[in-house]
Motif scaffolding. Structure first.
Motif, short mmCIF file in Angstrom:
data_model
loop_
_atom_site.label_atom_id
_atom_site.label_comp_id
_atom_site.label_asym_id
_atom_site.label_seq_id
_atom_site.Cartn_x
_atom_site.Cartn_y
_atom_site.Cartn_z
N LEU A 145 62.47 51.93 23.92
CA LEU A 145 63.16 53.23 23.91
C LEU A 145 64.42 53.21 23.06
N SER A 146 64.86 52.03 22.62
CA SER A 146 66.02 51.94 21.74
C SER A 146 65.63 52.01 20.26
N ASN A 147 64.35 51.94 19.98
CA ASN A 147 63.85 51.90 18.61
C ASN A 147 63.55 53.31 18.10
N GLU A 148 64.28 53.77 17.09
CA GLU A 148 64.10 55.12 16.56
C GLU A 148 62.67 55.36 16.08
N ALA A 149 62.00 54.31 15.62
CA ALA A 149 60.64 54.45 15.09
C ALA A 149 59.63 54.86 16.15
N ASN A 150 60.00 54.71 17.42
CA ASN A 150 59.07 55.05 18.51
C ASN A 150 59.21 56.49 18.98
N TYR A 151 60.02 57.28 18.27
CA TYR A 151 60.19 58.69 18.61
C TYR A 151 59.51 59.56 17.55
N ASN A 160 61.89 45.37 32.15
CA ASN A 160 63.13 46.07 31.79
C ASN A 160 63.50 45.84 30.34
N GLY A 161 63.38 44.58 29.90
CA GLY A 161 63.73 44.25 28.53
C GLY A 161 62.81 44.92 27.52
N ILE A 162 61.52 44.94 27.83
CA ILE A 162 60.54 45.57 26.93
C ILE A 162 60.78 47.08 26.85
N LYS A 212 71.55 54.44 27.56
CA LYS A 212 72.50 54.30 28.67
C LYS A 212 71.78 54.43 30.01
N TYR A 213 70.88 55.40 30.09
CA TYR A 213 70.12 55.63 31.34
C TYR A 213 69.26 54.43 31.68
N VAL A 214 68.54 53.89 30.69
CA VAL A 214 67.67 52.74 30.92
C VAL A 214 68.48 51.52 31.35
N ASN A 215 69.64 51.32 30.74
CA ASN A 215 70.48 50.17 31.10
C ASN A 215 71.01 50.25 32.51
N ASN A 216 71.16 51.47 33.03
CA ASN A 216 71.76 51.66 34.36
C ASN A 216 70.74 51.84 35.47
N THR A 244 63.52 51.68 38.15
CA THR A 244 63.21 50.26 38.18
C THR A 244 64.21 49.46 39.00
N LYS A 245 65.51 49.81 38.90
CA LYS A 245 66.54 49.07 39.63
C LYS A 245 66.32 49.19 41.14
N ASP A 246 65.97 50.37 41.61
CA ASP A 246 65.70 50.58 43.03
C ASP A 246 64.45 49.81 43.45
N PHE A 247 63.43 49.81 42.58
CA PHE A 247 62.18 49.08 42.83
C PHE A 247 62.46 47.60 43.03
#
Length: 232
Positions: A116-122, A109-111, A227-231, A56-59
């Motif tokens: 992906l930060s929510n444990e319930a989605n795994y 990005n925020g969504i 960490k990956y998503v934030n970067n 996304t950052k490159d996009f």
């Protein structure tokens, strides 16, 4: 690739710019021709490159460059308001779409980060390991799954499902794959989250274990994904 109106529109604009440059050079207006030619054709080039961005950052970066080039091109076209009226209108349309896209990406990005930060989605998935493939900053895992209810319809019709390891999770597991500690036919349990982006579905792995060993714990795997998503 699906039809993309922005790519198509920017290509039409580039063709118009090239024709304008030929006209200007024929009238010995070389300096303005070179400026318009460079910035005007760069808009479409960056929009096209963005379709193959590495995250996304490159996009977003490609679209920001296109927006800057659109602004400069608009400046040069302002000097030729009469003959360039339609071209300026087209440029305005391109600029508006670029701005809307950048705004949407910021929200996206925020969504994505929240999801992906929510444990319930795994969710836990029992699978049979088939193979893996290293691809830049990620590793693709190919597995077979009997219960495919967690996957979309296109994946459910495939013999193998593609999962993804990203960021530091690749480093954690690459050695295990290289040493064949995880090999074809092994029964594995993975915890992964589904994410849909540009009509494609991705399955990010946050945990991987066999019956005898945990190779990637959920706590560590989740931290690495965040960490990956934030970067990116």
């Amino acid at each position: 690739m699906k039809e993309n109106k922005l790519v198509e529109l920017s290509m039409d604009f580039s063709v118009d710019i090239i024709n304008l440059v030929k006209h200007l050079k024929a009238n010995h207006e070389t300096i303005i021709a070179n400026q318009i030619g460079r910035s005007g054709t760069s808009i479409g080039a960056n929009i096209h490159e963005a379709q193959y961005a590495q995250g996304t950052k490159d996009f977003i970066s490609k679209f920001e460059i296109a927006l800057k080039e659109a602004s400069e091109t608009g400046y040069w076209l302002e000097n030729r308001k009469g003959e360039c009226k339609m071209k300026r209108l087209l440029l305005l349309g391109l600029t508006i779409i670029l701005l809307l896209t950048l705004t949407a990406c910021s929200g996206y990005n925020g969504i994505m980060r929240e999801h992906l930060s929510n444990e319930a989605n795994y969710h836990d998935i029992e699978a049979t390991f088939c193979s893996y493939k290293e691809a830049g900053d990620r590793i693709y895992l190919y597995v077979s799954v009997e219960n495919k209810s967690a996957f979309d319809s296109s994946e459910a019709n495939s013999e193998e499902i593609r999962l993804e390891l990203v960021g530091d999770n690749c480093n954690v597991l690459s050695e295990a794959f290289a040493k064949e500690e995880i090999c074809e036919g092994n029964k594995i349990t993975v915890k992964c989250s589904t994410w849909i982006y540009m009509d494609s579905t991705f399955y990010y792995v946050a945990e991987l274990k066999t019956q005898s060993q945990t190779f990637l714990s959920f706590d560590d795997g989740l931290k690495n994904i965040i960490k990956y998503v934030n970067n990116n």
